[in-house]
Design an enzyme around this catalytic site. Structure first.
Site, PDB file in Angstrom:
ATOM      1  N   SER A   1       0.830  -1.208   0.000  1.00 15.89           N
ATOM      2  CA  SER A   1       0.000   0.000   0.000  1.00 15.89           C
ATOM      3  C   SER A   1       0.864   1.257   0.000  1.00 15.89           C
ATOM      4  CB  SER A   1      -0.899   0.005   1.232  1.00 15.89           C
ATOM      5  OG  SER A   1      -0.103   0.146   2.404  1.00 15.89           O
TER       6      SER A   1
ATOM      7  N   GLU B   1       6.012  -0.746  -5.629  1.00 13.15           N
ATOM      8  CA  GLU B   1       4.846  -1.155  -6.417  1.00 13.15           C
ATOM      9  C   GLU B   1       3.626  -1.027  -5.521  1.00 13.15           C
ATOM     10  OE1 GLU B   1       4.744  -1.757  -9.549  1.00 13.15           O
ATOM     11  OE2 GLU B   1       6.888  -1.750  -9.946  1.00 13.15           O
TER      12      GLU B   1
ATOM     13  N   CYS C   1      -4.201  -5.408  -7.454  1.00  9.41           N
ATOM     14  CA  CYS C   1      -3.831  -3.984  -7.417  1.00  9.41           C
ATOM     15  C   CYS C   1      -4.172  -3.252  -8.706  1.00  9.41           C
ATOM     16  CB  CYS C   1      -2.346  -3.825  -7.106  1.00  9.41           C
ATOM     17  SG  CYS C   1      -1.266  -4.616  -8.305  1.00  9.41           S
TER      18      CYS C   1
END
Length: 511
Positions: free
Chosen positions: A231, A252, A286
């Site tokens: 996150s 990422e 994601c």
């Protein structure tokens, strides 16, 4: 309870702990319940491990092509021989369907592995570059050097893929690696901790099982590169820890990925592709489309098409479908369930806390101020936000943090290109969802709030390589160098200008 450090006990053959204890002079180690816990003079439980890996890297062991290929081939054997274990572990952790697990955790990883093995000898070669007049007889090149000891911190949603793909690039680039799988996907974490080091050289590669407190201690050590997937809030913590050692990072992260659907599109195809991308892995992806932007007319057309697609994929009761996953944990379930209060539930909405089940859900008439629009959903909920037209959709996207992916659907390629040209995101996919990440030829990564850096295919190798600019000059021919030495004269400056100047193409000099 999380164990600070867990290494496999020695097993024959190929599954060993090597000489970690004897070679780390600063570590005092105690064996507790089959795991090894190391503490150093400085009090950090991981300093001995990091020092051991650094010594292995400094020895040059990981640099030869043959060594890198052998370790990568060992990863291939891990994927093949532990395939069933991977499918079972991911099913236990989050009810991941075996089809989805095989596709993402095994097939796509094998693709990355084979692409790397097919091209590694070429990627490793020195890249010779253009030279000026003075250096024509010299060698100028870019050397792809490994960083050293790198740390890969992986998340729980794709618990094999998201550590293995960066690991492939880190090994290919010649690094030693500490791998920290997610403690949330407990069964997969156990599998990786117990089995991966049976395939890799444990002098150079280690798996650390750790929770938040232990990971904080791990990050106190100096690494030469950190690769984190998770996150944005934790990404800031990682970046802060890395800054203390001036360690470069790849982050990422995630975000709310918008999906614009124009009035000119094949509604059935849009519904099928959006529903697949949103509800794959129960929405815990994601790059999943986080919300739809469309006109009120398109919302009315999409609803029956989405309902039909969901029924086709998961049956009339998705709870009974073997092809629909579950939320990974109780905390995550409660967070996602709370988002159902946004807008009105048009499709789905059923939940079962005991099973951590949330039905594939579509929310209609969602307002920008609703809870579902304040955070990344990361679950099987698809809000639809009504906009008047494409311009308003683009303004809506640009008023928010830049996402990891943007999706645009239209039969008019000009509309898709307008969304692409007038927005910014980590990646983009027109007329589909998720599919751009299946190409090893495309970079994958975020921008701004959705991340920093990129990987996949050669981009992963480049991420874990320091591109070292090198010039190897001739020891003789000193007369060529004379114009640069003092005492300086106007004549020398003229010679230097002629030898070093780069001119614009198309320009000519009148004599």
């Amino acid at each position: 309870m999380h164990q600070p450090l867990q290494l496999p006990v020695q097993q024959p053959p190929g599954c060993g702990m090597s000489n970690l204890l004897s070679s780390s002079a600063s570590a005092a180690c105690a064996i507790l319940k089959g795991s090894v816990v190391c503490s150093t003079v400085r009090g950090n439980p991981y300093a001995g491990l990091v020092s051991h890996l650094r010594a292995a890297w400094l020895s040059g062991k990981t640099r030869p092509l043959e060594y890198r290929v052998a370790q990568l081939e060992a990863l291939g054997r891990f994927l093949e021989e532990k395939k069933q274990d991977i499918l079972e572990a991911t099913a236990l952790d989050m009810g991941k369907p075996s089809f989805e697990a095989y596709f993402t955790e095994i097939l796509l990883c094998k693709n990355e592995l084979n692409d790397t093995l097919n091209n590694l000898s070429h990627w490793m070669k020195d890249e010779h570059v253009d030279k000026n007049l003075v250096t024509q007889l010299d060698s100028a090149f870019i050397r792809k050097d490994p960083y050293g000891v790198v740390l890969i911190i992986a998340p729980w949603n794709y618990p094999i893929h998201l550590f293995l793909v960066p690991l492939i690039g880190a090994i290919a680039a010649g690094n030693c690696v500490v791998i920290k799988p997610s403690e949330i996907s407990k069964n997969t974490e156990k599998l990786v901790a117990e089995m991966l080091t049976c395939y890799l050289d444990s002098d150079c590669f280690a798996v650390v099982t750790a929770g938040v407190e232990e990971t904080t201690r791990l990050l106190e050590n100096k690494f030469d590169y950190i690769f984190f997937t998770g996150s944005p809030s934790v990404g800031r913590i990682i970046m802060t820890a890395a800054a203390k050692h001036l360690t470069p990072v790849t982050l990422e992260l995630g975000g709310k990925n918008p999906c614009y659907v124009s009035d000119t599109c094949d509604v059935q195809n849009v519904a099928r592709r959006v529903a697949w991308g949103r509800f794959f892995n129960a929405g815990q992806t994601c790059i999943a489309p986080d919300y739809v932007l469309c006109s009120v007319e398109m919302q009315e057309k999409l609803m029956p098409a989405l309902r039909e697609a969901i029924t086709e994929y998961f049956g009339s009761n998705p709870r009974e479908s073997p092809d629909f996953a579950r939320i990974v944990g109780d905390k995550q379930f409660k967070r996602v369930r709370a988002l159902l209060s946004s807008g009105r539930v048009a499709i789905g909405g059923q939940t079962d806390e005991k099973e951590r089940y949330i039905a594939p859900t579509v929310l209609a008439d969602v307002q920008p101020s609703d809870p579902a629009m304040q955070e990344e959903i990361f679950g099987p909920i698809l809000p639809i936000v009504v906009v008047a037209n494409m311009d308003e959709a683009i303004d809506f996207i640009n008023a928010r943090p830049r996402p990891l992916a943007i999706y645009a659907f239209s039969c008019d390629s000009k509309v898709v290109n307008q969304v692409l040209e007038r927005t910014s995101s980590g990646g983009f996919c027109g007329n589909d969802t998720l599919m751009h990440v299946t190409l090893t030829s495309l970079p994958f990564g975020g921008i701004g709030n959705s991340g920093l850096g990129k990987y996949h295919g050669k981009f992963t190798f480049d991420t874990f390589s320091h591109h070292r600019g090198c010039l190897h000059r001739n020891m003789g021919l000193e007369a060529i160098n004379s114009p640069r030495y003092p005492p300086y004269t106007q004549q020398k400056l003229g010679l230097m200008t002629a030898a070093f100047e780069i001119k614009r193409k198309g320009m000519c000099t009148l004599l």
